[in-house]
Design a protein around this motif. Sequence first.
Motif: not given
Length: 198
Positions: A64-68, A117-126
Motif C-alpha cells: 500500500p501507498t503509505p499515508e502521510m 503497489r496500490g492505493e487501496d489494497v482491497r481493490e487491487v487484490l480484487c
Amino acid sequence: MHKVLMQTPAPVLLVPVEAPLPAAPYRRVVVPLDGSRWAESVLPLAVRLAKASEAELLLVHVVPTPEMIEARPLEVEDKKLQQALIERNEQAARSYLDRTKSNLSASGLRMRTISIRGEDVREVLCDLIQRERADIAVLSARGHSHRHVSDVPYGTVASYLMTHCNVPMLVTPATIRSGKAQIAVGHNCLRLPLAAQA
C-alpha cells in the motif's frame, strides 16, 4: 454470510452467484498474503488444494501507498520520504514472497509470486484475482488488522473481497494457539472443494 463466518470454526467456501463455472480441475489457486501469521495460516490448505488439482499456486502481496499526514500539501522532502518508504516496502515484499515460495518448494507445485503497489489494497487484490483468472482464492478471514481490531471475525480486506470479487473463495477463520496462527480445524479432516466436473 457474516453470521455464518462469525459462528463457524471451519473454513467456509463462498461462491458468488455470478462466478463462472470453474475449470475441472482448478488451474490457478490464489493466496493473498500480508506477512501476518494469520494470512500464512492458510498455506497448508492452499497447498493441499493446489496439489489435488495440479494447479498453479499464486502468492500475492499488495504494497500500500503509505499515508502521510497532510495538514498542508506535501513538500518535496515529504514526497521523497514517501517514495523511499514505498521502495523499501516493495523490496521487503519481494523478499518475503520469495522466502515463502522457497519454504513451499518441497511441495513440488508450480508457483508464482506477485508483488504489486496500490492505493487501496482491497481493490487491487480484487482486480488482480480476477485478472489472473483465478479459479479459487484461499484466504484467512483476518490479517494484520487482527492486531488492532479483534472483536470481529473478519478483516476489512477479506470482507471487501467476499462482497466484491466474483471468484469463489475459501475463507478460513484463524485462531491463535501457543503464539502461532492456526486454522481452527485440522487440515487432514477437511474435504477440499474440487472443481465441477464437465
